[in-house]
Write an enzyme that holds these catalytic residues in place. Structure first.
Site, short mmCIF file in Angstrom:
data_model
loop_
_atom_site.label_atom_id
_atom_site.label_comp_id
_atom_site.label_asym_id
_atom_site.label_seq_id
_atom_site.Cartn_x
_atom_site.Cartn_y
_atom_site.Cartn_z
N ARG A 85 64.96 24.81 -27.63
CA ARG A 85 65.12 25.37 -26.28
C ARG A 85 64.86 24.31 -25.21
O ARG A 85 65.37 24.39 -24.11
CB ARG A 85 64.19 26.56 -26.09
CG ARG A 85 64.76 27.80 -26.78
CD ARG A 85 63.93 29.02 -26.54
NE ARG A 85 62.53 28.75 -26.86
CZ ARG A 85 61.56 29.62 -26.74
NH1 ARG A 85 61.80 30.81 -26.26
NH2 ARG A 85 60.32 29.31 -27.07
N LYS A 128 57.29 26.66 -45.18
CA LYS A 128 56.29 27.65 -45.53
C LYS A 128 55.45 27.99 -44.30
O LYS A 128 55.46 27.19 -43.37
CB LYS A 128 55.40 27.11 -46.67
CG LYS A 128 54.85 25.70 -46.38
CD LYS A 128 53.42 25.54 -46.67
CE LYS A 128 52.49 26.08 -45.65
NZ LYS A 128 52.00 25.18 -44.61
N HIS A 164 55.90 21.05 -49.43
CA HIS A 164 55.99 19.59 -49.51
C HIS A 164 55.03 18.98 -50.54
O HIS A 164 55.20 17.84 -50.95
CB HIS A 164 55.84 18.93 -48.13
CG HIS A 164 54.42 18.85 -47.65
ND1 HIS A 164 53.77 19.88 -47.05
CD2 HIS A 164 53.53 17.83 -47.69
CE1 HIS A 164 52.54 19.51 -46.74
NE2 HIS A 164 52.36 18.27 -47.13
N LYS A 208 55.30 15.38 -53.44
CA LYS A 208 54.38 14.24 -53.55
C LYS A 208 54.55 13.60 -54.92
O LYS A 208 54.53 14.28 -55.95
CB LYS A 208 52.92 14.70 -53.36
CG LYS A 208 52.60 15.09 -51.93
CD LYS A 208 51.13 15.50 -51.84
CE LYS A 208 50.80 16.19 -50.53
NZ LYS A 208 50.66 15.32 -49.39
N GLU A 224 40.78 18.43 -45.60
CA GLU A 224 41.20 17.48 -44.56
C GLU A 224 40.08 17.26 -43.58
O GLU A 224 39.26 18.16 -43.35
CB GLU A 224 42.37 18.08 -43.77
CG GLU A 224 43.55 18.42 -44.61
CD GLU A 224 44.58 19.18 -43.79
OE1 GLU A 224 45.35 18.50 -43.10
OE2 GLU A 224 44.60 20.41 -43.82
N ASP A 280 48.26 29.30 -45.02
CA ASP A 280 48.72 27.95 -44.69
C ASP A 280 48.68 27.02 -45.91
O ASP A 280 49.55 26.17 -46.08
CB ASP A 280 47.83 27.39 -43.56
CG ASP A 280 48.34 26.06 -43.03
OD1 ASP A 280 49.57 25.91 -42.88
OD2 ASP A 280 47.52 25.16 -42.77
N HIS A 287 50.57 25.62 -51.35
CA HIS A 287 50.23 24.30 -51.89
C HIS A 287 49.24 24.37 -53.06
O HIS A 287 49.45 23.78 -54.12
CB HIS A 287 49.60 23.41 -50.82
CG HIS A 287 50.47 23.18 -49.62
ND1 HIS A 287 51.83 23.11 -49.69
CD2 HIS A 287 50.16 22.99 -48.31
CE1 HIS A 287 52.33 22.88 -48.48
NE2 HIS A 287 51.34 22.81 -47.63
C1 BG6 Z 1 50.71 21.75 -44.21
C2 BG6 Z 1 49.73 22.64 -43.50
O1 BG6 Z 1 51.59 22.50 -44.99
O2 BG6 Z 1 50.01 20.84 -45.04
C3 BG6 Z 1 48.76 21.82 -42.68
O3 BG6 Z 1 50.44 23.53 -42.66
C4 BG6 Z 1 48.11 20.75 -43.53
O4 BG6 Z 1 47.77 22.65 -42.09
C5 BG6 Z 1 49.15 19.97 -44.32
O5 BG6 Z 1 47.41 19.89 -42.66
C6 BG6 Z 1 48.49 19.03 -45.33
O6 BG6 Z 1 49.48 18.25 -45.93
P1 BG6 Z 1 49.19 16.77 -46.40
O7 BG6 Z 1 50.45 16.32 -47.05
O8 BG6 Z 1 48.87 15.99 -45.17
O9 BG6 Z 1 48.04 16.86 -47.33
#
Ligand code: BG6
Length: 504
Positions: free
Chosen positions: A50, A153, A183, A187, A221, A240, A245
């Site tokens: 947008r 996701k 994702h 990896k 993290e 999340d 994951h």
């Molecule tokens: C994302 C989450 O899918 O993965 C984030 O939405 C998170 O909150 C991230 O920080 C972590 O991914 P990576 O590859 O940095 O470990």
């Protein structure tokens, strides 16, 4: 690879092109693919959003941003200039169907064809648009035979919404055109887990309830929620990180060997793991799950002080869970999984704890007892693996010390540049869905997590514990591990300070 039209120039359409994901992950990934000559020869990338940009000032915007997100050694001014010359931008509201007329016209122009077909749509938008966009694409006949769609996701908010999304997607595309991205599966080190397990003969006989005591999966993290308050406060750590994951890592660790490494065989085994997760009933929930939320500490903001977060929010930023897998291989072996924001460090790793020897004749060195074998699979950072085992200390007596055999990915040339997103986008361009989540897997995962979300919704008094920024999460998660007679494997000093914890 059944899903490509090589007759037409390739056009990738990014919905959410002025957003965070595009500049942080998608553009660096596309640039690295371009630099290595791995994008189709004739290609364009059309950003949709947008925010108003012309083609030319979108190119300048991306050029400016990528200086920040690409590693210095990856930046090549000439190549970056060439790359952005493939970028275009169209300012429309993706929620409004009539505006797709402009999208259709632009795609006809970019693909040089009245029937654009070699298309990839990437949904990097807020999840509220995941259901709307495919329906509008269908109205404008952009769901052509070879089009593909990547959806971020979380796919759905709970089981019912995931089922509804699956229903919408399957009314627009064939399953082989739908790429639900997680994702973590892109990896390198997650994929290596499969090679490690299934390309070696010596570990597989031990990989079961007879030899494994428990398994830990950690993805923590040291960042907070950054600029994503609006999204995060309605999402939380379970949706999340855990539902996708972490559970994906559990599946890679626990799955049976697929008969072949192709999309169907591999994904069938993933689904079987999800379907074997032992359902948690209400009695188990508070005992098997620890929810936490980070609190201000050392001049760092607490979660409730972050932008766009309700002052009384009960959204979790930390989860530790004890899972069971009810099948022959894993029955009785707990899988402890955890994720959290604002922890002391960023680390993703899986630790397989093997059982102690049935009888121990030797003394261990130090205060910790002898010392079952442990295999640590480090997904990030310092990608690699460590096997811990006991050795006799040289000299008199028979004291045994744990030593580590440490393999680092650097010895194989390191993890390639361009991260998980590059790998997955390339797979999608080539029509290979192996590393993407199939519709039945996404539903099986939600089926397991749905009762937990419902329980929290219905029981607002269910415990949520505070933990100070920069610590390893609520003390209750330590207690959960202690019940198993163990501690979490923390890769750096445990910063626990009992006084700073409380129940929220
Ligand atoms: C994302 C989450 O899918 O993965 C984030 O939405 C998170 O909150 C991230 O920080 C972590 O991914 P990576 O590859 O940095 O470990």
């Amino acid at each position: 690879m059944n899903n490509i039209n090589t007759e037409q120039p390739f056009v990738m359409v990014i919905f959410g092109a002025s957003g965070d994901l595009t500049k942080r992950k998608l553009m660096p990934a596309l640039y690295s693919l371009y630099k290595e000559g791995r994008l189709p020869k004739a290609f364009s990338i059309l950003g949709i959003g947008r925010t108003v940009y012309t083609d030319s000032n979108y190119r300048s915007y991306i050029l400016g941003e990528e200086k920040q997100y690409l590693k210095h050694e990856e930046q090549d001014e000439q190549v970056m200039g060439d790359f952005v010359s493939h970028l275009y931008y169209l300012s429309i509201d993706p929620a409004v169907e009539s505006e797709y007329e402009q999208l259709r016209a632009r795609l006809e122009e970019l693909s040089g064809n009245e029937h654009p077909d070699n298309l990839l749509f990437y949904l990097a938008t807020p999840p509220s648009l995941y259901g709307v966009i495919p329906q509008h694409l269908k109205k404008w006949r952009l769901n052509s035979k070879h089009a593909r769609i990547i959806v971020e996701k979380p796919f759905g908010y709970d089981l019912a919404s995931a089922q509804e999304l699956n229903r919408i997607y399957s009314s627009v595309f064939e399953e082989h055109q739908i790429y639900r991205i997680d994702h973590f599966l892109g990896k390198e080190t997650a994929q290596n887990l499969l090679a490690f397990r299934f390309a070696n003969g010596i570990f597989e006989p031990l990989w079961n309830r007879n030899y494994v005591d428990y398994v830990e999966v950690t993805a923590v993290e040291n960042l907070g929620i950054e600029q994503r308050g609006g999204f995060y406060d309605t999402t939380g750590a379970l949706r999340d990180m855990v539902q996708n994951h972490l559970i994906q890592l559990v599946a890679l660790t626990a799955m049976e060997p697929p008969a072949a490494f192709n999309a169907d065989s591999f994904r069938n085994e993933v689904v079987k793991v999800y379907e074997s997760l032992t359902p948690l009933d209400e009695i188990d929930l508070d005992e098997h799950i620890v929810r936490g939320q980070y609190m201000a500490s050392n001049s760092k903001k607490g979660y409730r002080e972050e932008k766009n977060i309700a002052a009384d929010s009960r959204t979790e930023t930390y989860i530790a869970m004890k899972l069971g897998i009810s099948n022959w291989r894993w029955s009785g072996v707990p899988f402890y999984i955890r994720t959290g924001k604002q922890m002391p460090t960023k680390v993703t790793e899986i630790v397989i704890h093997f059982k102690e020897t049935p009888h121990q004749m030797f003394h261990a060195v130090g205060d910790k007892g002898p010392t079952a074998n442990k295999l640590i699979l480090r997904l990030q950072p310092n990608e690699g693996m460590v096997l811990k085992f006991g050795m006799k200390l040289p000299g008199p007596g028979f004291e045994v010390k744990q030593v580590a055999m440490d393999f680092s990915y650097d010895q194989l040339g390191g993890v390639p540049s361009g991260d998980a997103y590059a790998r997955l986008i390339e797979d999608c361009i080539q029509g290979d869905p192996t590393l993407f989540t199939r519709s039945d897997a996404v539903e099986a995962s939600w089926r397991f997590f749905d009762p937990i979300l419902r329980y929290w919704k219905e029981h607002t008094e269910a415990p949520l514990y505070g933990y100070p920024v920069g610590t390893w999460g609520p003390l209750e998660s330590e207690a959960m591990m202690h019940e198993h007679g163990a501690d979490w494997t923390n890769p750096c000093k445990n910063l626990t300070n009992t006084d700073q914890y409380c129940e929220l």
